[in-house]
Design an enzyme around this catalytic site. Structure first.
Site, mmCIF file in Angstrom:
data_model
loop_
_atom_site.group_PDB
_atom_site.id
_atom_site.type_symbol
_atom_site.label_atom_id
_atom_site.label_comp_id
_atom_site.label_asym_id
_atom_site.label_seq_id
_atom_site.Cartn_x
_atom_site.Cartn_y
_atom_site.Cartn_z
ATOM 1 N N LYS A 34 0.839 -1.202 0.000
ATOM 2 C CA LYS A 34 0.000 0.000 0.000
ATOM 3 C C LYS A 34 0.872 1.250 0.000
ATOM 4 O O LYS A 34 2.065 1.183 0.334
ATOM 5 C CB LYS A 34 -0.901 -0.015 1.228
ATOM 6 C CG LYS A 34 -0.145 -0.115 2.542
ATOM 7 C CD LYS A 34 -1.070 -0.334 3.723
ATOM 8 C CE LYS A 34 -0.274 -0.527 4.999
ATOM 9 N NZ LYS A 34 -1.121 -0.654 6.179
ATOM 10 N N ARG A 126 -10.787 -0.240 14.622
ATOM 11 C CA ARG A 126 -10.690 0.541 13.397
ATOM 12 C C ARG A 126 -11.659 -0.064 12.388
ATOM 13 O O ARG A 126 -12.743 0.457 12.198
ATOM 14 C CB ARG A 126 -9.239 0.550 12.892
ATOM 15 C CG ARG A 126 -9.034 1.415 11.665
ATOM 16 C CD ARG A 126 -7.580 1.582 11.294
ATOM 17 N NE ARG A 126 -6.940 0.340 10.847
ATOM 18 C CZ ARG A 126 -5.673 0.254 10.429
ATOM 19 N NH1 ARG A 126 -4.907 1.329 10.417
ATOM 20 N NH2 ARG A 126 -5.163 -0.894 10.035
ATOM 21 N N HIS A 153 -5.988 -7.391 13.039
ATOM 22 C CA HIS A 153 -4.827 -6.493 13.032
ATOM 23 C C HIS A 153 -4.517 -6.070 14.465
ATOM 24 O O HIS A 153 -5.409 -5.665 15.206
ATOM 25 C CB HIS A 153 -5.151 -5.268 12.163
ATOM 26 C CG HIS A 153 -3.971 -4.390 11.881
ATOM 27 N ND1 HIS A 153 -2.782 -4.870 11.369
ATOM 28 C CD2 HIS A 153 -3.789 -3.058 12.020
ATOM 29 C CE1 HIS A 153 -1.935 -3.857 11.216
ATOM 30 N NE2 HIS A 153 -2.513 -2.756 11.603
ATOM 31 N N ARG A 205 1.579 -10.433 7.471
ATOM 32 C CA ARG A 205 1.559 -9.188 6.694
ATOM 33 C C ARG A 205 2.595 -8.177 7.178
ATOM 34 O O ARG A 205 2.235 -7.058 7.562
ATOM 35 C CB ARG A 205 0.166 -8.544 6.779
ATOM 36 C CG ARG A 205 -1.011 -9.404 6.370
ATOM 37 C CD ARG A 205 -2.315 -8.605 6.416
ATOM 38 N NE ARG A 205 -2.503 -7.906 7.670
ATOM 39 C CZ ARG A 205 -3.143 -8.412 8.733
ATOM 40 N NH1 ARG A 205 -3.684 -9.608 8.676
ATOM 41 N NH2 ARG A 205 -3.248 -7.697 9.835
ATOM 42 N N TYR A 248 15.959 30.551 4.791
ATOM 43 C CA TYR A 248 14.857 31.327 5.360
ATOM 44 C C TYR A 248 15.040 31.519 6.864
ATOM 45 O O TYR A 248 15.354 30.573 7.587
ATOM 46 C CB TYR A 248 13.530 30.610 5.125
ATOM 47 C CG TYR A 248 13.123 30.526 3.681
ATOM 48 C CD1 TYR A 248 12.838 31.675 2.952
ATOM 49 C CD2 TYR A 248 13.029 29.299 3.055
ATOM 50 C CE1 TYR A 248 12.462 31.593 1.613
ATOM 51 C CE2 TYR A 248 12.649 29.198 1.718
ATOM 52 C CZ TYR A 248 12.366 30.350 1.004
ATOM 53 O OH TYR A 248 11.996 30.268 -0.304
ATOM 54 N N CYS A 295 14.418 23.760 2.806
ATOM 55 C CA CYS A 295 13.470 24.453 1.927
ATOM 56 C C CYS A 295 12.584 23.441 1.196
ATOM 57 O O CYS A 295 12.721 22.236 1.368
ATOM 58 C CB CYS A 295 14.226 25.289 0.896
ATOM 59 S SG CYS A 295 15.369 26.475 1.619
ATOM 60 N N ASP A 297 12.590 22.738 -2.040
ATOM 61 C CA ASP A 297 13.281 22.028 -3.115
ATOM 62 C C ASP A 297 14.763 21.803 -2.854
ATOM 63 O O ASP A 297 15.417 21.122 -3.636
ATOM 64 C CB ASP A 297 13.155 22.823 -4.428
ATOM 65 C CG ASP A 297 11.732 23.304 -4.661
ATOM 66 O OD1 ASP A 297 10.836 22.460 -4.692
ATOM 67 O OD2 ASP A 297 11.537 24.537 -4.771
HETATM 68 C C1 LIG Z 1 -0.325 -1.506 6.998
HETATM 69 C C2 LIG Z 1 -0.873 -2.777 7.495
HETATM 70 C C3 LIG Z 1 -0.006 -3.848 7.794
HETATM 71 C C4 LIG Z 1 1.494 -3.718 7.812
HETATM 72 O O1 LIG Z 1 1.898 -3.113 9.030
HETATM 73 P P1 LIG Z 1 3.425 -2.910 9.402
HETATM 74 O O2 LIG Z 1 3.396 -2.282 10.742
HETATM 75 O O3 LIG Z 1 4.009 -2.024 8.366
HETATM 76 O O4 LIG Z 1 4.076 -4.255 9.407
HETATM 77 C C5 LIG Z 1 -0.584 -5.065 8.108
HETATM 78 N N1 LIG Z 1 -1.926 -5.199 8.165
HETATM 79 C C6 LIG Z 1 -2.783 -4.186 7.926
HETATM 80 C C7 LIG Z 1 -4.237 -4.407 8.028
HETATM 81 C C8 LIG Z 1 -2.280 -2.948 7.605
HETATM 82 O O5 LIG Z 1 -3.129 -1.926 7.382
#
Ligand SMILES: *Cc1c(COP(=O)(O)O)cnc(C)c1O
Length: 357
Positions: A34, A126, A153, A205, A248, A295, A297
């Protein structure tokens, strides 16, 4: 035109991290790609990951990312982790994208060729169905022949105290016990590194960890390598006289005559502006301070006594002396935000290290 800033991605580091994480999880990976693969570049990372034997599939957060990834046709399942709007469900199912499901209404509305991953909210609060509703949702999906996976999660998996995550996992296991066999997944990177193999989990994941970063207390043991090295070109060199200010606000004033290189990297490219007066870069083989405000850029670097000029490269972060973790600390933020904030003007290249420019 010449590249002004390049994020070099190490294919070897990515492959090694994927192997190490899969081993540690005792599971195949559903690799989160993602947010442009955490800023590294969705296409580049997905193509390498899809050839890796330990990667089962690729996970994204939005329907647009899912569509883009599915159209690359890499031969691995694409899993959408966050909800799609009702009108997006059909087109995503047509592309073969696995859809998250968290309610009876969603389960009932899926087209018959869809494949679903039941999302169970075990304490993150969530997304997902609460455990007491999730069983019925999962059973409906199973009856309809659409249930491929189920996931939850962790809210706290990157801190030494894992008690909250253990409670979450127990709730998830209780839901799974009521459902037919499926591909279950729970651990993010912190979970993989903290727990190792979790019983019954076919997939894991890990996101940030796959790109080379671990929570501070697990860093030494994890053996992960940062995938990305960020370099930007010097585009001017000049002398600032003693007493003059730089950038700046003239926050930095030269205590003596100072040689300054202007490096083509700024906050519009994702370098944290809050790192002003804290940041350093690697240039001419040395670690040298950034002078004055960062800055949009550019940033100015003290190169007094160094043989560097226009066209030479400065390293902003990488696998060596300065890591994204250090830059994030200077910017009062976390690696996730620095990496995902890398700007569209920065060219991404996948390959092996050593190649300059
Ligand atoms: C982003 C995400 C992950 C990965 O999390 P990390 O902390 O980067 O390992 C896993 N599961 C879900 C649902 C996520 O949104």
């Amino acid at each position: 035109m010449l590249a002004r800033a390049v994020a070099h991605l190490s294919e070897a580091a990515l492959n090694a991290n994927l192997r190490a994480l899969s081993r540690r999880a005792g599971a195949a990976l559903l690799l989160p790609v993602k947010a442009e693969a955490y800023g590294h570049g969705l296409d580049l990372v997905a193509r390498v990951a899809a050839r890796h034997p330990d990667v089962w599939g690729l996970a994204v957060a939005t329907p647009i990312e899912a569509e883009r990834l599915a159209r690359l046709d890499l031969g691995r399942p694409v899993v959408l982790l966050s909800p799609a709007a009702p009108e997006e469900v059909g087109p995503l199912a047509d592309l073969g994208v696995r859809l998250p499901v968290a309610s009876l209404a969603e389960a009932g509305a899926l087209p018959p060729h869809a494949r679903a991953h039941l999302k169970v909210d075990t304490g993150m609060n969530r997304l997902g169905a609460r455990p007491e509703e999730a069983v019925a949702v999962g059973r409906l999906l199973a009856e309809r022949g659409l249930l491929e996976g189920a996931y939850t999660h962790f809210a706290i998996a990157d801190e030494p105290d894992l008690s909250y995550a253990r409670e979450q996992f127990a709730r998830f296991q209780a839901v799974l016990a009521e459902l037919p066999p499926l591909l279950a997944h729970a651990a993010n990177g912190g979970g993989v590194l903290s727990f190792g193999a979790l019983p019954g989990m076919a997939l894991a994941r890990p996101g940030l960890a796959a790109y080379g970063f671990a929570p501070p207390h697990l860093r030494a043991a994890a053996g992960l390598r940062p995938v990305q090295t960020l370099r930007a070109r010097v585009n001017q060199r000049h002398t600032v006289r003693a007493g003059e200010g730089v950038s700046y606000g003239a926050l930095w004033r030269a205590p003596q005559d100072t040689e300054v290189a202007v490096v083509g990297m700024g906050y519009a490219d994702g370098y944290p502006r809050n790192a002003t007066l804290k940041a350093s870069v690697l240039i001419g083989g040395e670690r040298r301070p950034v002078l004055g405000r960062i800055c949009m850029d550019q940033m100015m670097v003290d190169v007094t006594g160094l043989d560097v000029g226009p066209g030479d490269w400065a390293e902003l972060w990488g696998d060596g002396d300065i890591t994204v973790s250090e830059v994030a600390a200077w910017g009062d933020t976390i690696e996730y935000e620095v990496l995902t904030g890398l700007g569209a003007r920065v060219e991404r290249r996948m390959g092996e290290e050593g190649a300059e420019g």
